[in-house]
Each structure stands twice: as structure tokens, then as C-alpha cells.
Write a protein that holds these residues in place. Structure first.
Motif, PDB file in Angstrom:
ATOM      1  N   ALA A 220      53.272  53.988  41.910  1.00 32.62           N
ATOM      2  CA  ALA A 220      51.985  53.125  42.041  1.00 32.62           C
ATOM      3  C   ALA A 220      51.299  52.739  43.228  1.00 32.62           C
ATOM      4  CB  ALA A 220      52.606  51.617  41.673  1.00 32.62           C
ATOM      5  N   ARG A 221      52.217  52.973  44.463  1.00 35.31           N
ATOM      6  CA  ARG A 221      51.801  52.813  45.839  1.00 35.31           C
ATOM      7  C   ARG A 221      50.809  54.092  46.118  1.00 35.31           C
ATOM      8  NH1 ARG A 221      54.503  51.344  51.679  1.00 35.31           N
ATOM      9  NH2 ARG A 221      52.887  52.019  52.859  1.00 35.31           N
ATOM     10  N   ILE A 222      51.352  55.261  45.656  1.00 35.70           N
ATOM     11  CA  ILE A 222      50.551  56.407  45.879  1.00 35.70           C
ATOM     12  C   ILE A 222      49.179  56.291  45.216  1.00 35.70           C
ATOM     13  CG2 ILE A 222      50.529  59.074  45.481  1.00 35.70           C
ATOM     14  CD1 ILE A 222      52.519  58.067  47.683  1.00 35.70           C
ATOM     15  N   ILE A 223      49.316  56.086  43.969  1.00 26.02           N
ATOM     16  CA  ILE A 223      47.962  55.953  43.233  1.00 26.02           C
ATOM     17  C   ILE A 223      47.046  54.925  44.001  1.00 26.02           C
ATOM     18  CG2 ILE A 223      46.834  55.284  41.152  1.00 26.02           C
ATOM     19  CD1 ILE A 223      49.421  56.494  39.605  1.00 26.02           C
ATOM     20  N   CYS A 224      47.583  53.783  44.247  1.00 31.76           N
ATOM     21  CA  CYS A 224      46.920  52.824  44.967  1.00 31.76           C
ATOM     22  C   CYS A 224      46.164  53.232  46.444  1.00 31.76           C
ATOM     23  CB  CYS A 224      47.914  51.364  45.291  1.00 31.76           C
ATOM     24  SG  CYS A 224      47.011  50.239  46.103  1.00 31.76           S
ATOM     25  N   GLU A 225      46.874  53.808  47.065  1.00 35.55           N
ATOM     26  CA  GLU A 225      46.359  54.497  48.269  1.00 35.55           C
ATOM     27  C   GLU A 225      45.300  55.316  48.021  1.00 35.55           C
ATOM     28  OE1 GLU A 225      49.961  56.062  50.201  1.00 35.55           O
ATOM     29  OE2 GLU A 225      50.328  53.976  51.307  1.00 35.55           O
ATOM     30  N   GLN A 226      45.306  56.217  46.991  1.00 33.77           N
ATOM     31  CA  GLN A 226      44.300  57.127  46.572  1.00 33.77           C
ATOM     32  C   GLN A 226      42.946  56.317  46.157  1.00 33.77           C
ATOM     33  OE1 GLN A 226      44.873  60.622  46.223  1.00 33.77           O
ATOM     34  NE2 GLN A 226      43.912  61.337  44.397  1.00 33.77           N
ATOM     35  N   LEU A 227      43.249  55.280  45.515  1.00 33.11           N
ATOM     36  CA  LEU A 227      42.234  54.289  44.856  1.00 33.11           C
ATOM     37  C   LEU A 227      41.461  53.897  46.110  1.00 33.11           C
ATOM     38  CD1 LEU A 227      43.574  52.944  41.813  1.00 33.11           C
ATOM     39  CD2 LEU A 227      42.054  55.031  41.842  1.00 33.11           C
ATOM     40  N   ALA A 228      42.441  53.198  46.889  1.00 33.69           N
ATOM     41  CA  ALA A 228      41.949  52.511  48.166  1.00 33.69           C
ATOM     42  C   ALA A 228      41.096  53.103  49.088  1.00 33.69           C
ATOM     43  CB  ALA A 228      42.913  51.771  48.865  1.00 33.69           C
ATOM     44  N   ALA A 229      41.615  54.534  49.117  1.00 32.61           N
ATOM     45  CA  ALA A 229      41.009  55.478  50.210  1.00 32.61           C
ATOM     46  C   ALA A 229      39.653  55.862  49.713  1.00 32.61           C
ATOM     47  CB  ALA A 229      41.703  56.642  50.787  1.00 32.61           C
ATOM     48  N   MET A 230      39.282  55.960  48.305  1.00 33.79           N
ATOM     49  CA  MET A 230      38.155  56.527  47.916  1.00 33.79           C
ATOM     50  C   MET A 230      37.101  55.404  47.774  1.00 33.79           C
ATOM     51  SD  MET A 230      39.261  59.410  45.132  1.00 33.79           S
ATOM     52  CE  MET A 230      37.501  59.766  44.835  1.00 33.79           C
ATOM     53  N   HIS A 231      37.668  53.968  47.453  1.00 30.84           N
ATOM     54  CA  HIS A 231      36.754  52.921  47.235  1.00 30.84           C
ATOM     55  C   HIS A 231      36.445  51.942  48.565  1.00 30.84           C
ATOM     56  CE1 HIS A 231      35.768  54.294  43.323  1.00 30.84           C
ATOM     57  NE2 HIS A 231      36.883  54.544  43.040  1.00 30.84           N
ATOM     58  N   HIS A 232      37.382  52.329  49.549  1.00 31.00           N
ATOM     59  CA  HIS A 232      37.098  51.683  50.886  1.00 31.00           C
ATOM     60  C   HIS A 232      37.801  50.196  50.635  1.00 31.00           C
ATOM     61  CE1 HIS A 232      35.014  55.342  52.281  1.00 31.00           C
ATOM     62  NE2 HIS A 232      34.008  54.982  51.215  1.00 31.00           N
ATOM     63  N   LYS A 233      38.697  49.874  50.107  1.00 27.86           N
ATOM     64  CA  LYS A 233      39.306  48.640  49.767  1.00 27.86           C
ATOM     65  C   LYS A 233      40.448  48.453  50.641  1.00 27.86           C
ATOM     66  CE  LYS A 233      36.253  47.426  46.907  1.00 27.86           C
ATOM     67  NZ  LYS A 233      35.427  46.061  47.100  1.00 27.86           N
ATOM     68  N   PRO A 234      41.103  47.355  51.128  1.00 31.45           N
ATOM     69  CA  PRO A 234      42.037  47.083  51.746  1.00 31.45           C
ATOM     70  C   PRO A 234      43.229  47.142  50.781  1.00 31.45           C
ATOM     71  CG  PRO A 234      40.731  45.115  51.724  1.00 31.45           C
ATOM     72  CD  PRO A 234      39.805  46.188  51.283  1.00 31.45           C
ATOM     73  N   ILE A 235      44.425  47.263  51.223  1.00 30.66           N
ATOM     74  CA  ILE A 235      45.518  46.930  50.541  1.00 30.66           C
ATOM     75  C   ILE A 235      46.457  45.838  50.825  1.00 30.66           C
ATOM     76  CG2 ILE A 235      47.755  47.979  49.464  1.00 30.66           C
ATOM     77  CD1 ILE A 235      46.374  50.917  49.972  1.00 30.66           C
TER      78      ILE A 235
END
Length: 264
Positions: A151-166
Motif C-alpha cells: 500500500a505504501r509503494i502504491i501511495c508513494e507512486q500516486l503522491a509523486a505523480m499528483h504532487h500530494k503530501p503523505i
């Protein structure tokens, strides 16, 4: 802390390499084995992408498949979960289930990058209203064996592409009892016992909780409740895949497939 920063940097580099390599050369579609020059996902042909992403009627709150015209399922009408809405990118069945098992059971990390990249290309319509992402934490035994939290790997991928903090520390996992094969009530009870609040200041935030597979929604319910206890005003769930209810598989057209016969 140093190890965590090192892993974050390594994940970012690998995600960037995957994104850069998507359109560099021809490749064979992972499902039908057709040679493709480019596609949205970077590993499937356009035809297979269309088949796998075919829309299906689902509950607007939990994402469960519906066989009626209602917008919300009976579970959500009678006992609404703590999360406010669900976005399920794909149905959890072959070949998606096979690819995710490769990632989680055989430590094929590249499948998370492929699927996460494809998922990121189809963000929710209200993505600009989301303040930050959170993810469902793995148990320490599984993190130790795999070397990563899916879940974290996917989250980091999504956050990087959509410029969102985690928000990394809003959720803690206290146990790691396997939920695979458990019934709905057992999952609900286990999920409430396994997770704890991270005591973060989330006042008024609209959070998007990322997970790889949503089955009964028990984990999402328990973790969303903890996020709201810390002040989050809206918690949505963005899952890579949603498991169909028992006895209600999603019709999937027959198609040439590069999977082993036992997994197709």
C-alpha cells in the motif's frame, strides 16, 4: 530514520525509472502478448486496458458490486462505514489478482510499480480537493519478509505523480493476523484490534486512504475511523482493486492471455 529515508529515496528513483521507461521502446502486452509501441499503462495494449477497466455498477461508499440501480449497498445504508467514498480502480480477479499475488507473495516489486503507474493515470475527479494521502500499514512480519509495504509503494507512486503530501504516522499497526480467507465479521473485529491512532494533527483535512486490495472494507473502516478521530473531516478510499462479493464475479471476455493456465 536513515534507513527509512534511504528506502524512500530508492522508491522514488525506481518509480521515476519506471515512468521514464514506459514509452521508450516497444513491448509485449502482458495479457495478450501483442507487440505494442505505447499505451496508458505501459504494460498492456489499449484493447486489454479497455477490457480490464470496463465500468461496473458499484456502491458509491464502499465500492462493492451492485446488481441493482441503487447507489449504495445494503451494508452501507444500514451500517455506514467510517470512510465517505470509495474509488476502486480494477476488479480483483484474473489477471489482476495474479499480478498482485506475484507482487505480494513472490516479492515481485515491479508489479506494484506497473499497476500503481496505471492507477495514477486515472485520478478521481475531485483529486484537487484532496489535501493529503495516507496508506494502510503492513504488519512488521510481512514487511520484514517482503521488504516493503504494498500500500505504501502504491501511495508513494500516486503522491509523486499528483504532487500530494503523505501522512506517514497517522496509523499504527499493532498486530498482523492474516485476514485472507476470513469472513466479514471476523475481519471487522480483527481490524479494530490491529490498528491504532498515530496521534497526528489532521484537523479538517480531506484524506485519501490508499490500499492495494479492498475486500470487505473492514480495514478501511477501522483505519478511516482512526483518521477521523485525529481530526480528518473527509476520508476517501482509493484502492487498486476491489474483490467481488462471493458468487458475483465480474463478467470478463475471453481473451488471449500470457498467464499460466492455472492462473488465467
Amino acid at each position: 530514520m536513515t534507513r527509512r529515508l534511504g528506502l524512500n529515496l530508492l522508491n522514488t528513483i525506481q518509480i521515476s525509472k519506471h515512468q521514464s521507461a514506459v514509452q521508450l521502446s516497444d513491448f509485449r502486452c502482458e495479457w495478450c502478448l501483442t507487440t505494442v509501441s505505447n499505451s496508458v499503462s505501459g504494460f498492456l495494449c489499449h484493447h486489454c486496458e479497455t477490457i480490464l477497466r470496463a465500468p461496473y455498477p458499484a456502491c458509491s461508499q464502499c465500492g462493492e458490486l451492485l446488481n441493482s440501480a441503487e447507489r449504495r449497498c445494503q451494508h452501507c445504508q444500514q451500517m455506514p462505514p467510517a470512510f465517505d467514498y470509495t474509488l476502486a480502480f480494477l476488479p480483483y480477479q484474473a489477471p489482476v489478482s495474479y499480478w498482485l499475488r506475484q507482487a505480494k507473495d513472490r516479492r515481485r516489486y515491479e508489479w506494484l510499480l506497473r499497476l500503481g503507474y496505471w492507477m495514477a493515470r486515472y485520478p478521481p475527479a475531485a483529486i484537487n480537493q484532496v489535501d493529503a494521502f495516507a496508506y494502510v500499514p503492513s504488519g512488521w512480519q510481512k514487511r520484514l519478509w517482503r521488504g516493503f509495504n504494498p500500500a505504501r509503494i502504491i501511495c508513494e507512486q500516486l503522491a509523486a505523480m499528483h504532487h500530494k503530501p503523505i501522512v506517514h504516522k497517522a496509523l499504527r499497526r499493532r498486530g498482523s493476523t492474516p485476514q485472507r480467507g476470513q469472513q466479514r465479521q471476523s475481519r471487522l473485529l480483527q481490524a479494530r484490534q490491529q490498528f491504532a491512532s498515530g496521534q497526528q494533527a489532521l484537523d479538517g483535512l480531506h484524506l485519501l486512504l490508499i490500499d492495494d486490495v479492498l475486500t470487505t472494507g473492514a480495514t478501511a473502516d477501522a483505519t478511516a475511523a482512526l483518521l477521523k478521530q485525529q481530526g480528518a473531516s473527509i476520508v476517501g478510499v482509493w484502492a487498486l482493486a476491489r474483490t467481488p462479493p462471493p458468487g458475483m464475479p465480474i463478467p470478463m471476455p475471453q481473451h488471449g492471455c500470457g498467464l499460466p493456465e492455472s492462473q488465467a
